[in-house]
Design an enzyme around this catalytic site. Structure first.
Site, PDB file in Angstrom:
ATOM      1  N   ASN A  98      -1.407  -5.596   8.432  1.00 20.69           N
ATOM      2  CA  ASN A  98      -2.275  -4.851   7.530  1.00 20.69           C
ATOM      3  C   ASN A  98      -2.279  -5.498   6.141  1.00 20.69           C
ATOM      4  O   ASN A  98      -1.288  -6.074   5.700  1.00 20.69           O
ATOM      5  CB  ASN A  98      -1.896  -3.371   7.467  1.00 20.69           C
ATOM      6  N   GLU A 100      -3.468  -4.375   2.325  1.00 17.79           N
ATOM      7  CA  GLU A 100      -3.957  -3.327   1.444  1.00 17.79           C
ATOM      8  C   GLU A 100      -4.604  -3.925   0.201  1.00 17.79           C
ATOM      9  O   GLU A 100      -4.386  -5.087  -0.135  1.00 17.79           O
ATOM     10  CB  GLU A 100      -2.805  -2.412   1.023  1.00 17.79           C
ATOM     11  N   CYS A 109      -6.658  -2.943   8.556  1.00 17.54           N
ATOM     12  CA  CYS A 109      -5.527  -2.663   9.435  1.00 17.54           C
ATOM     13  C   CYS A 109      -5.101  -3.909  10.218  1.00 17.54           C
ATOM     14  O   CYS A 109      -5.889  -4.837  10.428  1.00 17.54           O
ATOM     15  CB  CYS A 109      -5.896  -1.568  10.422  1.00 17.54           C
ATOM     16  N   GLU A 111      -4.515  -4.162  13.408  1.00 14.46           N
ATOM     17  CA  GLU A 111      -5.240  -4.305  14.670  1.00 14.46           C
ATOM     18  C   GLU A 111      -6.573  -5.016  14.464  1.00 14.46           C
ATOM     19  O   GLU A 111      -6.937  -5.906  15.238  1.00 14.46           O
ATOM     20  CB  GLU A 111      -5.488  -2.925  15.294  1.00 14.46           C
ATOM     21  N   CYS A 142      -5.738   3.575  14.070  1.00  8.65           N
ATOM     22  CA  CYS A 142      -6.649   4.551  13.470  1.00  8.65           C
ATOM     23  C   CYS A 142      -7.961   4.576  14.259  1.00  8.65           C
ATOM     24  O   CYS A 142      -8.210   3.714  15.103  1.00  8.65           O
ATOM     25  CB  CYS A 142      -6.894   4.211  12.005  1.00  8.65           C
ATOM     26  N   CYS A 145     -10.051   1.346  14.062  1.00  9.87           N
ATOM     27  CA  CYS A 145      -9.514   0.263  14.894  1.00  9.87           C
ATOM     28  C   CYS A 145      -9.777   0.515  16.376  1.00  9.87           C
ATOM     29  O   CYS A 145     -10.093  -0.409  17.124  1.00  9.87           O
ATOM     30  CB  CYS A 145      -8.017   0.095  14.645  1.00  9.87           C
TER      31      CYS A 145
END
Length: 192
Positions: A98, A100, A109, A111, A142, A145
């Site tokens: 991930n 940010e 993310c 994934e 999430c 994803c």
């Protein structure tokens, strides 16, 4: 045509690595013709173990790759580091962590970063995903994803793992039932 990709050679015996838990890195030119069957842009020591068929990674190796790449996550705001390893049907592995951003909507993310690595390499047929987090219980991808993964492979095996070793095995179709599909876009065009 030669493609330039970043490859990471993974040393499973970390005691011999000068930096400790991080894999050795090097950049090299990768030819898609000459390196067929080799994993690109992944953690790889070239030995997939004798206990599985050629072109497949043992589950523990997939989890180890996700665990290693998790340490490279950029998560200064949440401190929530996530690693993902995506295995293609042909046995290639693609990893992501991930990333940010101070503008929270721009965060990406792990994934989806693994998906982007696979798609950039021209691989869109996957069989398994491992997601590793350092919390008390496994965390599923999430919703965004899940939708991105389902765009390419609705029946993906998903391993949700903690760094303490707790595992949950599921399928993407269980995590995202009745997903939105491209075929539904065609239905709207027929009605117009």
């Amino acid at each position: 045509m030669r493609l330039r990709q970043f490859c990471i050679d993974w040393n499973p015996d970390r005691r011999h690595h000068p930096l400790g838990p991080f894999p050795q890195e090097r950049s090299r030119a990768v030819s898609s013709e000459s390196d067929a069957g080799r994993s690109h842009g992944v953690l790889d020591d070239g030995n997939h173990g004798g206990d599985v068929s050629v072109g497949s990674w043992p589950v523990d190796r997939l989890i180890a790759a996700a665990t290693e790449i998790r340490l490279r996550a950029h998560a200064p705001y949440s401190g929530f580091l996530v690693g993902a390893a995506l295995e293609s049907s042909s046995g290639e592995m693609f990893v992501g962590c991930n990333v940010e951003n101070a503008s929270y909507g721009l965060c990406v993310c792990a994934e989806r970063n693994a998906v982007a690595a696979a798609v950039a390499a021209g691989v869109t047929d996957w069989q398994r995903l491992a997601v590793v987090v350092d919390v008390s219980s496994p965390v599923a991808p999430c919703g965004a994803c899940r939708q991105v993964l389902a765009e390419f492979c609705e029946e993906l095996d998903v391993l949700l793992v903690t760094t303490s070793g707790i595992r949950v095995e599921t399928r993407l179709s269980e995590l995202l039932p009745r997903r939105f599909a491209g075929s539904q876009l065609d239905q709207g065009a027929d009605e117009a």
